[in-house]
Scaffold this active site. Sequence first.
Site, PDB file in Angstrom:
ATOM      1  CD  GLN A  74      -1.159  -0.072   3.721  1.00  0.00           C
ATOM      2  OE1 GLN A  74      -1.530  -1.196   4.038  1.00  0.00           O
ATOM      3  NE2 GLN A  74      -1.551   1.028   4.370  1.00  0.00           N
ATOM      4  CB  CYS A  80      -4.483  -1.426   5.561  1.00  0.00           C
ATOM      5  SG  CYS A  80      -5.489  -0.580   6.811  1.00  0.00           S
ATOM      6  CG  HIS A 374      -2.870  -2.420   9.512  1.00  0.00           C
ATOM      7  ND1 HIS A 374      -2.786  -1.621   8.396  1.00  0.00           N
ATOM      8  CD2 HIS A 374      -2.126  -3.532   9.230  1.00  0.00           C
ATOM      9  CE1 HIS A 374      -2.007  -2.215   7.487  1.00  0.00           C
ATOM     10  NE2 HIS A 374      -1.616  -3.374   7.976  1.00  0.00           N
ATOM     11  CG  ASN A 395       0.866  -5.956   6.917  1.00  0.00           C
ATOM     12  OD1 ASN A 395      -0.024  -5.220   6.512  1.00  0.00           O
ATOM     13  ND2 ASN A 395       1.585  -5.667   7.979  1.00  0.00           N
TER      14      ASN A 395
END
Length: 453
Positions: A74, A80, A374, A395
Amino acid sequence: MTLIDQPHTSVSGALTSEAVSGFRHRFEHDSNAVRMQNAVTRTGLDDVALRRERFVAIPSSVSNRLDDWKVTNQMKSGRCWLFAALNLLRVGTKKRLGMKDFEFSQNHAMYWDKLERANFWLGDIVSTATDESASRLVTFLLSEPLGDGGQWDMATSIFAKHGVVPQQAMPETESSSNTGKMNSLLRKHLRRSALHLRALVAAGEITDTVEAARLDALEGVHRILGVHLGTPPETFEWQWTDDDKNFHRDGELTPQEFSARYVTLDLDDYVCLVDDPRSAHAKGEALTVANLGNVRGGSEVRYVNAPIEVMKQLAAASIVQGEPVWFGCDVGQQVLRKEGRWAADLFDYDGVYGLDLGMTKEDRVLAGDSAMTHAMLLTGVDLDGDTPRRWRVENSWGDSNGDQGFYTMDDSWFAEYVFEVVVKKSALPESLRPALTSSPRVLPAWDPMGALA
């Protein structure tokens, strides 16, 4: 008696030199404090506080692992929640296309989120135009007109209305990967527009005049987004070569047509479970947050308040059945980022300072010390029987940390810092099913459950 007239506890205000001298004397005569001062002034705090034996006791292997793909990035943006949602969608899409490496356009999703969210926000500005400018709600609305963060239901509202496209149909730009300056100018334009709209309402202007001003403000947002992010395609040519070197051509498609053909998940089948640890909010209750959303007429942001152990069980079952899980968490706590290890007791900050810094999850939420910050994907779980021991996390921070961008979460961290998981409605136990259709408790706009990933 007004609030102003009510008596308050008397507190001695001044910081005296005598108090400071006492602080200093006790500090200088505390050998551990001096030892920590020597260490932390020369070395990073986390390197000093790390419990090494805890770190080495968290292997990265898991019994059930889904990911065999590369992570996304990102960059310097707060997207996110969109990355995690699109990463979930792409699992089935990659199989349908026969491509191991495939990404949706995150820029396309962000463009529509920002335009829709500006429209949503301007509507709130008009509806509160007769409220005092110093009211808590108006102050809250003006404090953050437009950011990058979001929630699961906000992502599904964008996909349902505007579809999705492959990354090459609307690639990244400098500003999609580094949103700070663009967001700053968008906020300035929206705040200026808010003052104008409130002034029109205060002057008694007719509804048509106010609506024309609102649309003019929205066109300004459209202009700024076009400059920074490009123009989203109305149609695009779609053809690809799969991993077996077979060529495919599907012609000109709209984003909605591409979504209908290549997205394999029915997003209406999913619900966001939240662990609201505050005792005032019962488990099994439906929750929503006032003024939270992005698409007028889209899905409401609805949570089902669930026990954390149920959230773990449903997330683990989804992974075992072959599907990753979107989740939201407080990512800044007890995380060793470079090595990719997370545990609730990974760092001994109490030992560094000689203080008791411990709080329960409920206390952290009540005190403003913890909230969802997040969103990511759970792509693996290590099970001992039916009990999860640790989790594998995809992630969207690139591949330079952890296991090429994948992280290992000890189950203790899940309990303390995970707030949301998205699972299929059909998987819910009977005790939670009524919350799918019941009227939700409406939390105020500034409630911590309205925090955006």
